[in-house]
Design a protein around this motif. Structure first.
Motif, PDB file in Angstrom:
ATOM      1  N   THR A 176      35.817  14.003 -27.379  1.00  0.00           N
ATOM      2  CA  THR A 176      34.626  14.768 -26.942  1.00  0.00           C
ATOM      3  C   THR A 176      34.353  15.901 -27.940  1.00  0.00           C
ATOM      4  N   ARG A 177      35.429  16.517 -28.428  1.00  0.00           N
ATOM      5  CA  ARG A 177      35.256  17.623 -29.377  1.00  0.00           C
ATOM      6  C   ARG A 177      34.958  17.133 -30.793  1.00  0.00           C
ATOM      7  N   GLU A 179      39.866  14.346 -24.934  1.00  0.00           N
ATOM      8  CA  GLU A 179      39.208  15.626 -25.215  1.00  0.00           C
ATOM      9  C   GLU A 179      38.921  15.770 -26.706  1.00  0.00           C
ATOM     10  N   SER A 236      44.726  11.846 -22.030  1.00  0.00           N
ATOM     11  CA  SER A 236      43.577  12.727 -21.724  1.00  0.00           C
ATOM     12  C   SER A 236      43.349  13.721 -22.833  1.00  0.00           C
TER      13      SER A 236
END
Ligand SMILES: *Cc1c(COP(=O)(O)O)cnc(C)c1O
Length: 359
Positions: free
Chosen positions: A355-356, A352, A348
């Protein structure tokens, strides 16, 4: 903290508790019994012949690499060294320092050794073969069957550094005719760094006995002699030997070496499957179960940044690479006291980072 590095690795509660205790005086029958039990259980894990012996060196893995080279090889030998990363290269440097003639069989980083690469060295007067079963710096696992056949055909003395592969990848001293195996405390044994271990078969013991090695601390003849009474020539890392004892008993309870192999394989497979849709690509063409090394497909130079971000913002350690691979390759270990939920957390965190737009 979550640690997926390739050593030191996460330790379980029983082992950590031992680390908080006082260190007993060690020239005792009780401590000798611990050493004998460690030797017996380790021989079982290495699938060593009955007449093999185990030597405990207080020092990191490299201390045993150097001690093994110094005490079993001489200027009369001619060694072949598989050099496919920083640990293979370390064997070349050690042989260089000690005047052991050698030829490096260079493997491109991330590539395993092939039969074609060995072919030119058949019947060329070589006497010894040195390999790191798992080249931890690249995540490559070498083919021990191929190496074993080559050594048997050519009568070579076979030294295997299994420091990271121990308990993760198939290793069987008897079956593969390995003469000397090396491992260390801070990889899959999952205790603190400080002890490295040599297991020597009859051939290796004969070489040690006949060696005119020029060293005081690393003269293995003395370790073998004192080992007969369950002792070492000098004060060992007593606490770590006690932790090794507890760990070996845990391993025995949990299905022995085969249970450990299954476990690290399951973690490696779970992790590799879990990252299938992330922008990563395996770096090694033949992967050890001890570690997964990865490159980044979208942001090829973000490897070190991934390591730093996970460390600083998520409290998760993965392993960066050094040298020329620093920006392009990172590694995730499958050793130590980890479980599937830990991998879920890591995956996970990677999501992230995606996504960043860090990866
Ligand atoms: C960790 C490791 C070593 C030893 O490194 P030290 O830092 O000296 O403990 C040697 N070879 C391999 C393959 C390793 O993974």
């Amino acid at each position: 903290m979550l640690n997926f590095a390739v050593g030191p690795v996460m330790m379980n509660e029983e082992i950590r508790a031992i680390g908080s205790e006082e260190i007993p005086y060690f020239r005792t029958a009780e401590f000798s019994a611990v050493t004998f039990e460690n030797e017996k259980l380790l021989k079982k894990c290495f699938k060593a012949p009955d007449d093999a012996r185990v030597i405990f060196i207080t020092g990191s893995g490299t201390a045993s690499m150097e001690a093994a080279v110094m005490n079993t090889l001489s200027s009369k030998d001619k060694a072949l060294i598989v050099d496919g990363g920083s640990f293979g290269h370390r064997f070349c440097e050690i042989c260089g320092v000690h005047g052991i003639p050698y030829t490096a069989v260079v493997c491109e980083k991330g590539k395993t050794l092939t039969a074609a690469q060995l072919a030119p060295y058949e019947n060329k007067g070589y006497t010894a073969f040195l390999v790191n079963l798992g080249e931890t710096s690249t995540g490559v696992l070498y083919d021990i069957g191929l190496i074993s056949d080559f050594c048997k055909r050519n009568g070579l003395f076979l030294i295997v550094d299994a420091i990271s592969s121990f308990l993760c990848d198939d290793l069987d001293m008897k079956k593969y005719g390995v003469d000397l195996v090396i491992t260390g405390s801070q990889k899959s044994l999952a205790v603190p760094p400080g002890i490295s271990i040599i297991c020597a078969n009859k051939n290796a013991l004969d070489r040690i006995e006949q060696s005119e090695v020029n060293t005081f601390y690393f003269n293995l003849k003395n370790y073998l002699k004192d080992g007969e009474r369950g002792q070492t020539p000098f004060t060992p890392a007593v606490g770590i030997l006690l932790q090794i004892n507890a760990r070996l008993k845990q391993i025995e309870r949990d299905g022995g070496v085969d249970g450990e192999l299954k476990r690290s394989k399951a973690f490696a497979e779970y992790f590799r499957k879990g990252i299938k849709d992330l922008p990563f690509k395996p770096f090694a063409d033949k992967q050890s179960n001890a570690v997964t090394s990865l490159t980044l497909t979208d942001k090829p130079n973000a490897a070190y940044k991934v390591f730093e971000t996970l460390k600083d913002e998520y409290g998760i350690f993965i392993c960066p690479n050094g040298g020329e691979l620093k920006e392009t390759v990172f590694r995730v270990g499958h050793m130590g006291n980890l479980d599937f939920a830990d991998y879920d957390k890591l995956i996970s965190a990677f999501r992230e980072l995606k996504t960043r737009e860090i990866i």
